[in-house]
Design a protein around this motif. Structure first.
Motif, PDB file in Angstrom:
ATOM      1  N   ARG A 148      -4.356  -2.270   1.891  1.00  0.00           N
ATOM      2  CA  ARG A 148      -3.383  -1.350   1.299  1.00  0.00           C
ATOM      3  C   ARG A 148      -3.441   0.025   1.964  1.00  0.00           C
ATOM      4  NH1 ARG A 148      -4.911  -4.453  -3.367  1.00  0.00           N
ATOM      5  NH2 ARG A 148      -6.688  -3.082  -3.737  1.00  0.00           N
ATOM      6  N   THR A 149      -4.626   0.416   2.414  1.00  0.00           N
ATOM      7  CA  THR A 149      -4.780   1.710   3.071  1.00  0.00           C
ATOM      8  C   THR A 149      -3.974   1.778   4.357  1.00  0.00           C
ATOM      9  OG1 THR A 149      -6.967   2.061   2.101  1.00  0.00           O
ATOM     10  CG2 THR A 149      -6.460   3.298   4.101  1.00  0.00           C
ATOM     11  N   LEU A 190      -7.618   7.203   6.741  1.00  0.00           N
ATOM     12  CA  LEU A 190      -6.643   7.751   5.799  1.00  0.00           C
ATOM     13  C   LEU A 190      -6.718   9.269   5.749  1.00  0.00           C
ATOM     14  CD1 LEU A 190      -4.467   7.419   3.697  1.00  0.00           C
ATOM     15  CD2 LEU A 190      -6.244   6.993   1.972  1.00  0.00           C
ATOM     16  N   MET A 194     -11.971   6.414  -1.680  1.00  0.00           N
ATOM     17  CA  MET A 194     -12.227   5.192  -0.908  1.00  0.00           C
ATOM     18  C   MET A 194     -13.600   5.225  -0.237  1.00  0.00           C
ATOM     19  SD  MET A 194      -9.810   2.967  -1.186  1.00  0.00           S
ATOM     20  CE  MET A 194      -9.919   3.445  -2.905  1.00  0.00           C
ATOM     21  N   ALA A 217      -8.630   9.313  -0.060  1.00  0.00           N
ATOM     22  CA  ALA A 217      -9.568   8.956   1.010  1.00  0.00           C
ATOM     23  C   ALA A 217     -11.005   9.207   0.577  1.00  0.00           C
ATOM     24  CB  ALA A 217      -9.250   9.764   2.270  1.00  0.00           C
ATOM     25  N   GLY A 275       0.793  -1.225   0.000  1.00  0.00           N
ATOM     26  CA  GLY A 275       0.000   0.000   0.000  1.00  0.00           C
ATOM     27  C   GLY A 275       0.823   1.272   0.000  1.00  0.00           C
ATOM     28  N   MET A 286     -12.402   3.015   6.820  1.00  0.00           N
ATOM     29  CA  MET A 286     -11.218   3.218   5.981  1.00  0.00           C
ATOM     30  C   MET A 286     -10.991   4.667   5.532  1.00  0.00           C
ATOM     31  SD  MET A 286     -10.193   1.151   2.505  1.00  0.00           S
ATOM     32  CE  MET A 286     -11.900   1.126   1.960  1.00  0.00           C
ATOM     33  N   PRO A 287     -11.958   5.334   4.893  1.00  0.00           N
ATOM     34  CA  PRO A 287     -11.658   6.683   4.388  1.00  0.00           C
ATOM     35  C   PRO A 287     -11.357   7.675   5.494  1.00  0.00           C
ATOM     36  CG  PRO A 287     -13.994   6.158   4.110  1.00  0.00           C
ATOM     37  CD  PRO A 287     -13.316   4.903   4.513  1.00  0.00           C
ATOM     38  N   MET A 299      -3.315  11.844  -1.003  1.00  0.00           N
ATOM     39  CA  MET A 299      -3.877  10.912  -0.027  1.00  0.00           C
ATOM     40  C   MET A 299      -5.271  11.347   0.414  1.00  0.00           C
ATOM     41  SD  MET A 299      -0.637  10.079   2.475  1.00  0.00           S
ATOM     42  CE  MET A 299       0.896   9.382   1.851  1.00  0.00           C
ATOM     43  N   HIS A 347      -8.650  -3.220  -0.439  1.00  0.00           N
ATOM     44  CA  HIS A 347      -8.438  -1.766  -0.369  1.00  0.00           C
ATOM     45  C   HIS A 347      -8.029  -1.370   1.041  1.00  0.00           C
ATOM     46  CE1 HIS A 347      -9.395  -0.373  -4.316  1.00  0.00           C
ATOM     47  NE2 HIS A 347     -10.655  -0.739  -4.298  1.00  0.00           N
ATOM     48  N   ALA A 348      -8.696  -1.956   2.025  1.00  0.00           N
ATOM     49  CA  ALA A 348      -8.401  -1.620   3.415  1.00  0.00           C
ATOM     50  C   ALA A 348      -6.989  -2.040   3.801  1.00  0.00           C
ATOM     51  CB  ALA A 348      -9.425  -2.285   4.337  1.00  0.00           C
ATOM     52  N   ALA A 360      -1.523   4.895   5.094  1.00  0.00           N
ATOM     53  CA  ALA A 360      -1.687   5.709   6.298  1.00  0.00           C
ATOM     54  C   ALA A 360      -0.436   5.640   7.175  1.00  0.00           C
ATOM     55  CB  ALA A 360      -2.916   5.244   7.082  1.00  0.00           C
TER      56      ALA A 360
END
Length: 433
Positions: A264-265, A345, A377, A374, A88, A341-342, A370, A261-262, A269
């Protein structure tokens, strides 16, 4: 009782190698070839990237999201989560490791639902990293609400003819084929009346009207297409899975996509937190380092706690997926991860940006990208608000309404029950006073 927060030593060695490899060899690709990770490799880019892919294959880390029968390692989601945290950090890393979105999800559903002919034509080149794909689902007027979709596919002899509009079809301009969701039976529920089709991008009638970029990208450029499907004729064998199976297929795809996705986030972050801490220790203002300022210390503490909570949540959900091997059983927690998640980040990137001052908001630092990421995401694979309702509905299934006027935990009634339960002891206590 099995409960362990340590990675087995052998796999930790794998992760240590991947971490150094990504930092030393892959992250420079982000700067040397920015925003070109989904452009088919050729020339000097191929010369630079292919040896890195070969090294990943040699280490047995290529396409680890898939089972051995498809060229992966069958590591499972928990090991994949630990690896994806590292990937990520870099835009190019998922490409180099053969596990980039949206191709991972597209490969998964072709592997599950595709015919042998479809697998040979689409899946194997996808797994080999020789082409890219596009998932063409959302529509301009409907977003991700399938009950409002208007794109139709009508049977005409041995062919299907597709007409309609699709919006935010990511990577369409560089993809070799599209997976198109279309209404095939308007007389039944959208959840039973839609089908998916594998459509080569060069099929007549596939009109990419314009490419839409994210904030900061030049107008008319970007990776998210508005597509007009105009009398697109495909053979019957282009149907993916059975007719009317699109919604079931989509859930298989999106469940994995959301958790990946989470994963890699977390890495992205963590990178923002790393930069924040370095800046705090390096910069002096008003007589002391930024790291001595309580406001900055608060930023660091909040970011660390937020990231740790999110990471444990993702790892737990990955463990659940491995345990049950059924995305449906883990739907509540996958949606909860998607909701968190969003915000995680955004908050950490924003704080890091603030600590960097004016430099933080420039294009010489990655924080605004980033923050924009976010926001993406929060919409990709279903809006945050939709997932919140999913979580709430799933949570409420474990509860029952009370028929009483007063809540179950109403203190006056519970006090009386407690006094009745311990009446003998209370009387004894009073008698001794």
């Amino acid at each position: 009782m099995a409960w362990d927060f340590e990675t087995d030593p052998e796999y930790q060695k794998v992760l240590d190698w991947a971490d150094e490899f990504v930092r030393q060899e892959v992250e420079p690709l982000d700067l040397a070839f920015p925003h070109q990770q989904f452009v088919p490799l050729e020339g000097k880019r191929r010369d630079a990237v292919d040896p890195l892919k070969d090294e990943v294959r040699k280490r047995g880390l290529w396409a680890t999201h898939l089972g051995p029968e498809l060229g992966g390692q069958g590591y499972g989601q928990l090991k994949l989560a630990l690896l994806n945290e590292i990937l990520g950090r870099s835009q190019w890393a998922p490409i180099v490791f053969g596990c980039q979105a949206p191709d991972t999800g597209n490969a998964e559903i072709i592997a599950h639902y595709g015919t042998e002919e479809q697998k040979q034509k689409y899946l194997m080149p996808l797994l080999n990293g020789e082409l890219f794909s596009c998932y063409s689902m959302t529509e301009p007027h409907a977003g991700a609400d399938p009950t409002l979709f208007k794109t139709r596919a009508v049977r005409d002899g041995d062919d299907w003819v597709i007409n309609g509009w699709k919006f935010f079809s990511s990577n369409a301009r560089t993809a070799s084929f599209l997976i198109v969701m279309a209404v095939t039976n308007p007389d039944v529920s959208a959840y039973q009346g839609m089908s998916m089709f594998l459509v080569p991008t060069d099929t007549p009638g596939v009109n990419i009207v314009r490419d839409i970029g994210l904030y900061g990208e030049p107008e008319g450029q970007g990776g998210h297409a508005l597509i007009h499907y105009e009398n697109v004729r495909v053979p019957a064998e282009a149907l993916l899975g059975g007719e009317g199976q699109a919604f079931v297929i989509a859930q298989t795809r999106l469940g994995g996509g959301r958790i990946h996705h989470a994963m890699r986030t977390i890495g992205l972050a963590q990178r923002a937190l790393d930069m924040m801490c370095e800046r705090a220790l390096s910069r002096q203002t008003q007589g002391s380092r930024l790291s001595d300022k309580q406001f900055v210390q608060g930023y660091i503490a909040d970011s660390y706690a937020q990231l740790l909570q999110f990471r444990l949540m993702v790892l737990y959900t990955a463990w659940e997926i491995d345990k049950y091997n059924d995305y449906k059983k883990v739907r509540k927690d996958i949606s909860a991860v998607k909701v968190a998640m969003p915000t995680v980040l955004h908050d950490i990137a924003w704080r890091a940006m603030q600590v960097h001052g004016a430099l933080g908001v420039t294009n010489e630092m990655p924080f605004m990208g980033m923050v924009t990421g976010a926001a993406v995401m929060g919409l990709a694979d279903g809006p945050t608000e939709v997932h919140k309702t999913t979580v709430a509905k799933q949570v409420l299934r474990d509860y029952q309404a009370t028929e009483d006027t007063w809540p179950t935990e109403w203190t006056p009634r519970k006090r009386e029950e407690a006094r009745t339960k311990y009446a003998d002891f209370l009387e004894h206590q009073v008698g001794n006073l």
